[in-house]
Design a protein around this motif. Structure first.
Motif, PDB file in Angstrom:
ATOM      1  N   ASP A 130      -5.058  -4.537  -8.368  1.00  0.00           N
ATOM      2  CA  ASP A 130      -5.653  -2.906  -8.352  1.00  0.00           C
ATOM      3  C   ASP A 130      -6.630  -2.938  -7.003  1.00  0.00           C
ATOM      4  O   ASP A 130      -7.733  -3.067  -7.327  1.00  0.00           O
ATOM      5  CB  ASP A 130      -6.325  -2.688  -9.712  1.00  0.00           C
ATOM      6  N   ASN A 131      -6.025  -2.709  -5.895  1.00  0.00           N
ATOM      7  CA  ASN A 131      -6.793  -2.549  -4.552  1.00  0.00           C
ATOM      8  C   ASN A 131      -7.811  -3.996  -4.414  1.00  0.00           C
ATOM      9  O   ASN A 131      -8.903  -3.728  -4.054  1.00  0.00           O
ATOM     10  CB  ASN A 131      -7.760  -1.367  -4.816  1.00  0.00           C
ATOM     11  N   GLU A 158      -3.774   3.699  -1.913  1.00  0.00           N
ATOM     12  CA  GLU A 158      -4.052   2.514  -2.476  1.00  0.00           C
ATOM     13  C   GLU A 158      -3.028   1.318  -2.642  1.00  0.00           C
ATOM     14  O   GLU A 158      -2.094   1.518  -2.058  1.00  0.00           O
ATOM     15  CB  GLU A 158      -4.258   2.644  -4.057  1.00  0.00           C
ATOM     16  N   HIS A 159      -3.541   0.117  -2.992  1.00  0.00           N
ATOM     17  CA  HIS A 159      -2.826  -1.091  -2.694  1.00  0.00           C
ATOM     18  C   HIS A 159      -2.783  -1.477  -4.127  1.00  0.00           C
ATOM     19  O   HIS A 159      -3.470  -1.820  -5.041  1.00  0.00           O
ATOM     20  CB  HIS A 159      -3.388  -1.904  -1.950  1.00  0.00           C
ATOM     21  N   HIS A 160      -1.369  -2.355  -4.223  1.00  0.00           N
ATOM     22  CA  HIS A 160      -1.125  -2.930  -5.711  1.00  0.00           C
ATOM     23  C   HIS A 160      -0.124  -3.929  -5.641  1.00  0.00           C
ATOM     24  O   HIS A 160       0.684  -4.089  -4.678  1.00  0.00           O
ATOM     25  CB  HIS A 160      -0.765  -1.978  -6.923  1.00  0.00           C
ATOM     26  N   THR A 207       0.927  -1.092   0.073  1.00  0.00           N
ATOM     27  CA  THR A 207      -0.307  -0.100  -0.001  1.00  0.00           C
ATOM     28  C   THR A 207       0.961   1.366  -0.012  1.00  0.00           C
ATOM     29  O   THR A 207       1.838   1.183   0.791  1.00  0.00           O
ATOM     30  CB  THR A 207      -0.918   0.015   1.244  1.00  0.00           C
ATOM     31  N   CYS A 235      -1.358   3.865  -9.027  1.00  0.00           N
ATOM     32  CA  CYS A 235      -1.718   3.505  -7.727  1.00  0.00           C
ATOM     33  C   CYS A 235      -1.601   4.697  -6.959  1.00  0.00           C
ATOM     34  O   CYS A 235      -0.571   5.339  -6.505  1.00  0.00           O
ATOM     35  CB  CYS A 235      -0.698   2.346  -7.136  1.00  0.00           C
ATOM     36  N   ARG A 236      -2.695   5.116  -6.572  1.00  0.00           N
ATOM     37  CA  ARG A 236      -2.578   6.537  -5.821  1.00  0.00           C
ATOM     38  C   ARG A 236      -2.364   6.333  -4.261  1.00  0.00           C
ATOM     39  O   ARG A 236      -2.444   5.149  -3.685  1.00  0.00           O
ATOM     40  CB  ARG A 236      -4.065   7.357  -5.948  1.00  0.00           C
TER      41      ARG A 236
END
Lengths: 115, 115
Positions: free
Chosen positions: B74-75, B93-95, B55, B89-90
Motif C-alpha cells: 500500500d504505497n 497511488e501504488h499497489h 501506479t 488504490c486511489r
C-alpha cells in the motif's frame, strides 16, 4: 488503504419491495466512486428472500453470483441463476433476484451510471 | 442477460511484471462499462504468484478478497491482506498484491476512471 470486512458499512433491510431483507456490505463508498457509480456491495439473500423487481434508469447493474441458487427475472423472463453466473441489467431494463434455494445466495452487485 | 461463468472471457497471464500468472475472468466487457471504467474481474493468484507493483494514473482500483492470504503493498508499506478485506488504490497511488499463503488467493478487481 485496506479496510477489514467487519469495519465496512453493513445494512440488513428490505430492498426494492423484495421479500425479507438483503444483508449488504459496502465495498466502495459514494464519495470514492468519483461520480462513476453508486453501489458496489457484497450481498447475501437468505432462502426465500429477494431483491424486488425494479427498472434501472440512468444506470446499470451487474450481479456476480458467488454461491447459491436463485431465480432471476430478466426483463420479464424468469430463469435459474447459480454460482459463477453474471447478470447484466442495462439502463432501461428490469430485473429481480430471489433466493429459491436452501442455502444463502451470496453475490456482488455493482451499479454504474450510464451518462 | 445472464452469462454463465464458463462462457466469460478468461485469461491466465503475467500482470504488471508480477510473479507467475493471474487467472482473470471478465465480469463486464469494456463496451458495457459505458466509459466509466475498464476492468471488473474475478481473479485468482496461485501461491507465490503476484500482481506486480504499479501506479494508477487516471483511474483507481478496488480489490475485494474472496478467500486466501496475501501481502499487499500500500504505497510502499507491506501489510497482510486476507478474506473479506477491501483494498482501495486511489488515482496516483501504488499497489501490489502477492499470494504469500498456501491456498489460492481469490479476489474481485474493479478499475474505474477518475475523470
Amino acid at each position: 488503504m485496506i479496510t477489514h470486512f467487519s469495519d465496512l458499512p453493513r445494512t440488513n433491510a428490505p430492498l426494492a419491495n423484495g421479500k425479507g431483507t438483503v444483508d449488504a456490505t459496502e465495498l466502495l463508498s459514494i464519495p470514492d466512486f468519483l461520480g462513476k457509480g453508486r453501489l458496489f456491495k457484497r450481498c447475501i439473500l437468505k432462502p426465500g428472500c429477494s431483491v424486488g423487481g425494479h427498472t434501472h434508469k440512468g444506470d446499470f447493474e451487474v450481479y456476480y453470483i458467488l454461491r447459491g441458487e436463485g431465480t432471476y427475472d430478466d426483463n420479464g423472463t424468469l430463469m435459474p441463476i447459480t454460482t459463477g453466473d453474471v447478470a447484466l441489467c442495462r439502463d432501461g431494463e428490469h430485473h429481480m433476484l430471489e433466493n429459491t434455494g436452501t442455502e444463502d445466495l451470496e453475490f456482488i452487485a455493482l451499479i454504474l451510471f450510464s451518462n
